[in-house]
Design a protein around this motif. Structure first.
Motif, PDB file in Angstrom:
ATOM      1  N   TYR A 154      33.044   9.554 -47.047  1.00  0.00           N
ATOM      2  CA  TYR A 154      32.672  10.495 -48.345  1.00  0.00           C
ATOM      3  C   TYR A 154      31.539  10.260 -48.535  1.00  0.00           C
ATOM      4  O   TYR A 154      30.912   8.864 -49.081  1.00  0.00           O
ATOM      5  CB  TYR A 154      33.469  10.688 -49.048  1.00  0.00           C
ATOM      6  CG  TYR A 154      33.413  10.070 -50.285  1.00  0.00           C
ATOM      7  CD1 TYR A 154      32.839  10.106 -51.338  1.00  0.00           C
ATOM      8  CD2 TYR A 154      34.997   8.622 -49.821  1.00  0.00           C
ATOM      9  CE1 TYR A 154      33.045   9.116 -52.108  1.00  0.00           C
ATOM     10  CE2 TYR A 154      34.733   7.441 -50.814  1.00  0.00           C
ATOM     11  CZ  TYR A 154      33.827   7.671 -52.102  1.00  0.00           C
ATOM     12  OH  TYR A 154      33.667   6.957 -53.269  1.00  0.00           O
ATOM     13  N   GLY A 155      31.474  11.455 -49.348  1.00  0.00           N
ATOM     14  CA  GLY A 155      29.958  11.137 -50.022  1.00  0.00           C
ATOM     15  C   GLY A 155      28.500  10.833 -49.591  1.00  0.00           C
ATOM     16  O   GLY A 155      27.567  10.007 -49.894  1.00  0.00           O
ATOM     17  N   GLN A 156      28.186  11.930 -47.974  1.00  0.00           N
ATOM     18  CA  GLN A 156      26.722  11.483 -47.234  1.00  0.00           C
ATOM     19  C   GLN A 156      25.917  11.928 -47.875  1.00  0.00           C
ATOM     20  O   GLN A 156      25.557  13.301 -48.900  1.00  0.00           O
ATOM     21  CB  GLN A 156      26.983  12.326 -45.423  1.00  0.00           C
ATOM     22  CG  GLN A 156      25.561  11.248 -45.128  1.00  0.00           C
ATOM     23  CD  GLN A 156      25.756  12.488 -43.433  1.00  0.00           C
ATOM     24  OE1 GLN A 156      26.702  12.650 -43.370  1.00  0.00           O
ATOM     25  NE2 GLN A 156      25.000  12.136 -43.175  1.00  0.00           N
ATOM     26  N   GLN A 157      24.839  11.389 -47.887  1.00  0.00           N
ATOM     27  CA  GLN A 157      23.519  11.152 -48.435  1.00  0.00           C
ATOM     28  C   GLN A 157      22.480  12.960 -48.626  1.00  0.00           C
ATOM     29  O   GLN A 157      22.759  13.080 -47.062  1.00  0.00           O
ATOM     30  CB  GLN A 157      21.968  10.701 -48.812  1.00  0.00           C
ATOM     31  CG  GLN A 157      21.412  10.902 -49.228  1.00  0.00           C
ATOM     32  CD  GLN A 157      20.601   9.480 -48.662  1.00  0.00           C
ATOM     33  OE1 GLN A 157      18.916   9.762 -48.087  1.00  0.00           O
ATOM     34  NE2 GLN A 157      20.395   8.299 -49.564  1.00  0.00           N
ATOM     35  N   ALA A 201      30.558  -1.966 -50.665  1.00  0.00           N
ATOM     36  CA  ALA A 201      29.671  -0.907 -50.685  1.00  0.00           C
ATOM     37  C   ALA A 201      28.363  -0.921 -49.594  1.00  0.00           C
ATOM     38  O   ALA A 201      27.982   0.015 -49.474  1.00  0.00           O
ATOM     39  CB  ALA A 201      29.497  -0.912 -52.311  1.00  0.00           C
ATOM     40  N   ASP A 244      24.423   6.006 -45.234  1.00  0.00           N
ATOM     41  CA  ASP A 244      24.028   6.850 -45.864  1.00  0.00           C
ATOM     42  C   ASP A 244      25.429   7.603 -46.874  1.00  0.00           C
ATOM     43  O   ASP A 244      24.998   8.916 -46.568  1.00  0.00           O
ATOM     44  CB  ASP A 244      23.072   7.996 -45.451  1.00  0.00           C
ATOM     45  CG  ASP A 244      21.957   7.130 -45.270  1.00  0.00           C
ATOM     46  OD1 ASP A 244      21.764   5.827 -45.866  1.00  0.00           O
ATOM     47  OD2 ASP A 244      21.016   7.895 -44.623  1.00  0.00           O
ATOM     48  N   VAL A 245      25.625   6.760 -47.034  1.00  0.00           N
ATOM     49  CA  VAL A 245      27.373   7.537 -47.928  1.00  0.00           C
ATOM     50  C   VAL A 245      27.859   6.243 -48.980  1.00  0.00           C
ATOM     51  O   VAL A 245      27.350   5.066 -48.603  1.00  0.00           O
ATOM     52  CB  VAL A 245      28.545   6.890 -46.739  1.00  0.00           C
ATOM     53  CG1 VAL A 245      28.369   8.260 -45.430  1.00  0.00           C
ATOM     54  CG2 VAL A 245      29.213   5.933 -46.028  1.00  0.00           C
ATOM     55  N   GLN A 246      29.491   7.467 -49.442  1.00  0.00           N
ATOM     56  CA  GLN A 246      29.052   6.617 -50.941  1.00  0.00           C
ATOM     57  C   GLN A 246      30.846   5.144 -50.005  1.00  0.00           C
ATOM     58  O   GLN A 246      30.932   4.178 -50.746  1.00  0.00           O
ATOM     59  CB  GLN A 246      29.685   7.196 -51.147  1.00  0.00           C
ATOM     60  CG  GLN A 246      28.915   8.009 -51.685  1.00  0.00           C
ATOM     61  CD  GLN A 246      29.343   9.523 -53.704  1.00  0.00           C
ATOM     62  OE1 GLN A 246      29.447   9.576 -54.280  1.00  0.00           O
ATOM     63  NE2 GLN A 246      27.988  10.002 -53.569  1.00  0.00           N
ATOM     64  N   GLY A 247      31.361   6.190 -49.581  1.00  0.00           N
ATOM     65  CA  GLY A 247      32.618   5.533 -49.005  1.00  0.00           C
ATOM     66  C   GLY A 247      32.960   5.573 -47.582  1.00  0.00           C
ATOM     67  O   GLY A 247      33.093   6.148 -46.841  1.00  0.00           O
ATOM     68  N   ALA A 273      26.485   1.726 -47.732  1.00  0.00           N
ATOM     69  CA  ALA A 273      25.031   2.428 -48.597  1.00  0.00           C
ATOM     70  C   ALA A 273      24.522   2.400 -47.087  1.00  0.00           C
ATOM     71  O   ALA A 273      23.371   2.897 -47.325  1.00  0.00           O
ATOM     72  CB  ALA A 273      24.324   1.841 -49.325  1.00  0.00           C
ATOM     73  N   ASP A 323      36.322  13.476 -50.776  1.00  0.00           N
ATOM     74  CA  ASP A 323      36.130  12.599 -51.731  1.00  0.00           C
ATOM     75  C   ASP A 323      36.553  11.232 -51.514  1.00  0.00           C
ATOM     76  O   ASP A 323      37.485  10.588 -50.882  1.00  0.00           O
ATOM     77  CB  ASP A 323      37.081  13.653 -52.798  1.00  0.00           C
ATOM     78  CG  ASP A 323      37.778  13.885 -52.432  1.00  0.00           C
ATOM     79  OD1 ASP A 323      38.410  13.528 -52.065  1.00  0.00           O
ATOM     80  OD2 ASP A 323      37.673  14.676 -53.340  1.00  0.00           O
ATOM     81  N   ALA A 324      36.528  10.720 -52.653  1.00  0.00           N
ATOM     82  CA  ALA A 324      37.230   9.256 -52.728  1.00  0.00           C
ATOM     83  C   ALA A 324      39.173   9.222 -52.386  1.00  0.00           C
ATOM     84  O   ALA A 324      39.407   8.356 -51.731  1.00  0.00           O
ATOM     85  CB  ALA A 324      37.037   8.060 -53.645  1.00  0.00           C
TER      86      ALA A 324
END
Length: 284
Positions: free
Chosen positions: A118-121, A92, A99-102, A96, A69-70
């Protein structure tokens, strides 16, 4: 520990069409659409696990390490900067596009480009293998990467002391030392080989059934790829596998049945040789 798994690898190659054929029709991975000279490849529900990008030289261009996570990303950034590395916090928009959030980037002392994200689609479309392969990924990631490094001691220190990986076991290949390192129950997500120059030795993907290994082996034997090392079983992680020669010239281990480590019961040892049987051939 913030690093959870080997998320993805990016390979630069002038042979992208050959990689697409090899990954899809030989290994059973799902090939995505081409975009701006890059092909993304799926092994599971994630939007991609491998990328092939156009370039004049062959090589591993990025290693993507996933954090939870973040907060995990911030923790890794802090530790990287404390170790003296220059870290780029990506915008950002760049995250994007991946395909990730961070996303954050650095270069380690061996010279490898490392991404932390982190936060892969996750795709809403099901993973469909053209060869009915089912890859073992989930929370353990893509598989493992075996890296050659001229700064073995510092690379080992970096992965264990900075990134928090745990040593599973060691091996000597002639004069060269090898260290196998884990960040989740998979026996190793990265292994380091002492070598004069940096480079990728091979990477591994795991499938859920032994017959899937056999079918991929047959596909290689039928002209899909050269066999670098034939079927065998490794002494440390119990992997039943073979090694194909990729279009870029390095190895691809295709295996089944890898050992899962219970940290509470594990003891580090030095294994006497890489395989219990088989794996005949040469990785050079």
């Amino acid at each position: 520990m913030s690093v959870k798994s080997l998320g993805h690898l990016t390979i630069t190659t002038p042979k992208r069409d050959e990689w697409i054929e090899f990954a899809g029709n030989v290994l059973g991975m799902q090939i995505g659409p081409d975009k701006d000279g890059v092909t993304r490849v799926r092994l599971d529900e994630r939007s991609y696990r491998l990328e092939f990008e156009d370039g004049d030289e062959e090589g591993l261009s990025r290693i993507g390490w996933e954090v939870p996570d973040a907060a995990g990303l911030e923790d890794v950034i802090e530790r990287l900067e404390k170790d003296g590395l220059t870290v780029t916090r990506c915008s950002a928009e760049e995250a994007a596009a991946r395909d990730v959030q961070g996303l954050a980037k650095t270069v380690d002392s061996s010279g490898f480009n490392l991404d932390f994200f982190y936060g892969q689609q996750k795709s809403i479309e099901p993973f469909i293998s053209p060869r009915s392969a089912n890859f073992v990924t989930e929370n353990m990631g893509l598989g493992h990467a075996v890296l050659m490094t001229p700064v073995f001691e510092d690379a080992l220190r970096f992965y264990t002391e900075v990134l928090g990986f745990r040593l599973s076991d060691t091996l000597r290949l002639g004069p060269s030392r090898v260290a196998f390192l884990r960040c989740n129950p998979r026996h190793h997500s990265v292994a380091l080989i002492e070598a004069p120059e940096k480079g990728i030795h091979h990477f591994m993907v795991e499938v859920s059934e032994v017959d899937m290994v056999g079918r991929a082996h047959d596909a290689c034997r039928d002209g899909g790829a050269g066999i670098m090392m034939d079927i065998g079983r490794h002494a440390n992680d119990d992997m039943f596998s073979f090694y194909a020669r990729t279009p870029s010239g390095f190895g691809l281990e295709y295996g089944h049945g890898g050992l899962l480590v219970d940290d509470s019961e594990w003891t580090v040892t030095e294994i006497a040789g890489p395989s219990l049987w088989g794996h005949r051939g040469s990785m050079v």
